[in-house]
Write an enzyme that holds these catalytic residues in place. Sequence first.
Site, PDB file in Angstrom:
ATOM      1  CB  CYS A 219      -0.833  -0.018   1.144  1.00  0.00           C
ATOM      2  SG  CYS A 219      -1.976   1.490   1.192  1.00  0.00           S
TER       3      CYS A 219
ATOM      4  CB  CYS B 101      -3.251   2.577  -1.145  1.00  0.00           C
ATOM      5  SG  CYS B 101      -3.117   1.097  -0.346  1.00  0.00           S
TER       6      CYS B 101
ATOM      7  CE  LYS C  46      -4.989   4.090  -5.777  1.00  0.00           C
ATOM      8  NZ  LYS C  46      -5.700   2.859  -5.746  1.00  0.00           N
TER       9      LYS C  46
ATOM     10  CE1 TYR D  63      -7.372  -1.151  -6.424  1.00  0.00           C
ATOM     11  CE2 TYR D  63      -8.069  -3.266  -6.660  1.00  0.00           C
ATOM     12  CZ  TYR D  63      -7.286  -2.301  -6.055  1.00  0.00           C
ATOM     13  OH  TYR D  63      -6.311  -2.644  -5.138  1.00  0.00           O
TER      14      TYR D  63
ATOM     15  CD  GLU E  75      -7.259   2.653  -8.618  1.00  0.00           C
ATOM     16  OE1 GLU E  75      -8.123   2.788  -7.643  1.00  0.00           O
ATOM     17  OE2 GLU E  75      -6.066   1.994  -8.251  1.00  0.00           O
TER      18      GLU E  75
ATOM     19  CG  HIS F 119     -28.577  23.236  -1.351  1.00  0.00           C
ATOM     20  ND1 HIS F 119     -28.893  22.247  -2.494  1.00  0.00           N
ATOM     21  CD2 HIS F 119     -29.008  24.342  -1.736  1.00  0.00           C
ATOM     22  CE1 HIS F 119     -29.166  22.969  -3.581  1.00  0.00           C
ATOM     23  NE2 HIS F 119     -29.069  24.419  -3.245  1.00  0.00           N
TER      24      HIS F 119
ATOM     25  CD  GLU G 133     -27.964  19.021  -2.079  1.00  0.00           C
ATOM     26  OE1 GLU G 133     -29.029  19.495  -1.368  1.00  0.00           O
ATOM     27  OE2 GLU G 133     -27.581  19.860  -2.832  1.00  0.00           O
TER      28      GLU G 133
HETATM   29  C1  FAD Z   1      -1.505  -0.888  -7.391  1.00  0.00           C
HETATM   30  C2  FAD Z   1      -2.145  -0.990  -6.293  1.00  0.00           C
HETATM   31  C3  FAD Z   1      -3.069   0.019  -5.898  1.00  0.00           C
HETATM   32  C4  FAD Z   1      -3.828  -0.471  -4.604  1.00  0.00           C
HETATM   33  N1  FAD Z   1      -4.742   0.484  -4.080  1.00  0.00           N
HETATM   34  C5  FAD Z   1      -5.364   0.351  -3.093  1.00  0.00           C
HETATM   35  C6  FAD Z   1      -6.133   1.222  -2.542  1.00  0.00           C
HETATM   36  O1  FAD Z   1      -6.556   2.447  -3.040  1.00  0.00           O
HETATM   37  N2  FAD Z   1      -6.735   1.279  -1.374  1.00  0.00           N
HETATM   38  C7  FAD Z   1      -6.900  -0.072  -0.810  1.00  0.00           C
HETATM   39  O2  FAD Z   1      -7.396  -0.315   0.375  1.00  0.00           O
HETATM   40  N3  FAD Z   1      -5.972  -1.016  -1.216  1.00  0.00           N
HETATM   41  C8  FAD Z   1      -5.362  -0.835  -2.176  1.00  0.00           C
HETATM   42  N4  FAD Z   1      -4.278  -1.744  -2.913  1.00  0.00           N
HETATM   43  C9  FAD Z   1      -4.350  -3.045  -2.096  1.00  0.00           C
HETATM   44  C10 FAD Z   1      -3.218  -3.060  -0.921  1.00  0.00           C
HETATM   45  O3  FAD Z   1      -2.260  -2.574  -1.157  1.00  0.00           O
HETATM   46  C11 FAD Z   1      -3.349  -4.390  -0.027  1.00  0.00           C
HETATM   47  O4  FAD Z   1      -4.730  -4.876   0.353  1.00  0.00           O
HETATM   48  C12 FAD Z   1      -2.511  -4.346   1.186  1.00  0.00           C
HETATM   49  O5  FAD Z   1      -1.267  -3.686   0.808  1.00  0.00           O
HETATM   50  C13 FAD Z   1      -2.692  -5.742   1.813  1.00  0.00           C
HETATM   51  O6  FAD Z   1      -1.816  -5.563   2.893  1.00  0.00           O
HETATM   52  P1  FAD Z   1      -0.873  -7.031   3.489  1.00  0.00           P
HETATM   53  O7  FAD Z   1      -0.269  -6.598   4.830  1.00  0.00           O
HETATM   54  O8  FAD Z   1      -1.687  -8.247   3.393  1.00  0.00           O
HETATM   55  O9  FAD Z   1       0.111  -7.155   2.319  1.00  0.00           O
HETATM   56  P2  FAD Z   1       1.473  -6.308   1.886  1.00  0.00           P
HETATM   57  O10 FAD Z   1       1.077  -4.788   1.964  1.00  0.00           O
HETATM   58  O11 FAD Z   1       1.617  -6.572   0.292  1.00  0.00           O
HETATM   59  O12 FAD Z   1       2.450  -6.697   2.940  1.00  0.00           O
HETATM   60  C14 FAD Z   1       3.415  -7.606   2.762  1.00  0.00           C
HETATM   61  C15 FAD Z   1       4.896  -7.316   3.279  1.00  0.00           C
HETATM   62  O13 FAD Z   1       5.223  -8.741   3.414  1.00  0.00           O
HETATM   63  C16 FAD Z   1       6.799  -8.540   3.167  1.00  0.00           C
HETATM   64  N5  FAD Z   1       7.110  -9.816   2.828  1.00  0.00           N
HETATM   65  C17 FAD Z   1       6.670 -10.801   1.861  1.00  0.00           C
HETATM   66  N6  FAD Z   1       7.389 -12.063   2.166  1.00  0.00           N
HETATM   67  C18 FAD Z   1       8.151 -12.018   3.193  1.00  0.00           C
HETATM   68  C19 FAD Z   1       8.766 -12.985   3.675  1.00  0.00           C
HETATM   69  N7  FAD Z   1       8.881 -14.031   3.228  1.00  0.00           N
HETATM   70  N8  FAD Z   1       9.625 -12.359   5.047  1.00  0.00           N
HETATM   71  C20 FAD Z   1       9.588 -11.233   5.193  1.00  0.00           C
HETATM   72  N9  FAD Z   1       8.813 -10.343   4.707  1.00  0.00           N
HETATM   73  C21 FAD Z   1       8.134 -10.774   3.398  1.00  0.00           C
HETATM   74  C22 FAD Z   1       6.655  -7.758   1.967  1.00  0.00           C
HETATM   75  O14 FAD Z   1       8.042  -7.037   1.569  1.00  0.00           O
HETATM   76  C23 FAD Z   1       5.495  -6.781   2.334  1.00  0.00           C
HETATM   77  O15 FAD Z   1       6.241  -5.544   2.775  1.00  0.00           O
HETATM   78  C24 FAD Z   1      -3.801  -1.641  -3.885  1.00  0.00           C
HETATM   79  C25 FAD Z   1      -2.597  -2.564  -4.497  1.00  0.00           C
HETATM   80  C26 FAD Z   1      -1.928  -2.186  -5.418  1.00  0.00           C
HETATM   81  C27 FAD Z   1      -1.089  -3.122  -6.122  1.00  0.00           C
END
Ligand code: FAD
Length: 421
Positions: free
Chosen positions: A13, A18, A21, A147, A151, A405, A410
């Site tokens: 994110c 997010c 973006k 999405y 976007e 308004h 609204e």
């Molecule tokens: C282009 C784009 C736009 C988006 N826009 C939105 C938005 O506007 N609003 C919204 O709500 N959501 C949005 N999302 C979705 C949102 O980013 C994800 O739903 C959210 O980041 C999920 O969080 P998470 O903690 O599950 O995973 P992530 O945020 O992906 O975090 C996972 C973390 O784990 C780490 N990791 C992975 N494997 C290992 C390992 N083996 N050891 C140690 N670390 C590891 C990674 O480096 C990463 O930092 C968007 C996604 C994308 C790709």
Amino acid sequence: MAVAESDRFGGTCVNVGCIPKKLFAYAAHFREDFHVAAAYGWTVGEPRFDWPTLLANKDREIARLNGLYEKGLTGAGVEIHRGRAEIVSPHEVKVNGKTYSVKHILVATGAWPYKPPLPGFEHAITSNEAFHLERLPGRAVVVGGGYIALEFASIFNGLGVKTQLSYRGKRLLRGFDAELGERIAEEMSAKGVEVCLGCEPAAMRKVKDGSLEIEFTDGRLQKADLVMVATGRRPNSARLGLEQAGVAIAKDGAIVVDRYSRTSIDSIHAIGDVTNRINLTPVATAEAMWLARTLWREPTPVDHDNVPTAVFTDPNLATVGLSEEKARERHGEVDVYQASFRALKLTLTDKKERTFMKLVVDRKSQRVVGAHMIGADAGEIIQGVAIAVKLGATKAQFDATIGIHPTAAEEFVTMREKASR
Ligand SMILES: Cc1cc2nc3c(=O)[nH]c(=O)nc-3n(C[C@H](O)[C@H](O)[C@H](O)COP(=O)(O)OP(=O)(O)OC[C@H]3O[C@@H](n4cnc5c(N)ncnc54)[C@H](O)[C@@H]3O)c2cc1C
């Protein structure tokens, strides 16, 4: 308590999702804002856009956020391990060659963009790379109908790139209210995005002048300087040691969890995109809070009902609750109320953009089960409406609320006429 992170703090994110973006989406909208300003009497010189300035400012802000996240963790007394973690057994995790014994393991490793295995698609980029492009292309093709594809098509178009959005399906935004998918295609086309529905790429190659040529399944050829695929994301569950620890994984790579985010192994839980439930940041965060409650207070199941969401296209789109189609499936008879109008701000301009709002009401209980919008600040507006929908407000309660308004919002409390169906 310890956390292992193999990349930058904040995850997808903050780094490639997010936040950057939305910053790009703001940048892209200025093109139109300059035109609108002129209708209000402002004279601005010929606007020019500088991509390196946007990238540098965006990177500076993301670095600030990375620091804040790290500070938040250390401030809370969390031990930080910078490296890739792997599960060794139900109570052991290995990072940087060292094995740690732990009571609970939480997997929150997110997801990764999926590139279709088509010839030449190694030349395509994904959203990950789109945040670090050295220069903006002259012509871009964005492949996908979800999405992220929409976007980025809006972003590229707003920044002056000749953009085509190619989607193999007949309607954008599968899973959203069908009318939203249809109307956003019209609005984006009106803004200059070439929306190509039923367009499925078959292959791609680099041609002599250095550009790319995409071949579609109907034989059509299309040249572009950049091809971005946004054709889905796969859970990051491979090579984590999950299988040998006995954790069940679904066909799509998602870690299988119950309502308490518990995997098939009692000591291992999983949340966020790696579970492929509702892949949004606030949902991942809420799943973490529910899990903390479950582990240290009382069993608290996840609540995935009425999750609002926005698509930061131009114009914005946002939704909460059920689409008209899903509401009919679930409730049988529904009443639909809708409004379509030109926003007040645009009335002094030649812009034809329509704001669209729709309420879906369960006929029997009269509860509003879905609220949908396309228009400026749709996400900001739907967030408020989502509280009422979550609380089970009826249409009469919406109507009893006084509007502010003049606003677009609204309309949500002044829709009186049922749409004929
Ligand atoms: C282009 C784009 C736009 C988006 N826009 C939105 C938005 O506007 N609003 C919204 O709500 N959501 C949005 N999302 C979705 C949102 O980013 C994800 O739903 C959210 O980041 C999920 O969080 P998470 O903690 O599950 O995973 P992530 O945020 O992906 O975090 C996972 C973390 O784990 C780490 N990791 C992975 N494997 C290992 C390992 N083996 N050891 C140690 N670390 C590891 C990674 O480096 C990463 O930092 C968007 C996604 C994308 C790709």
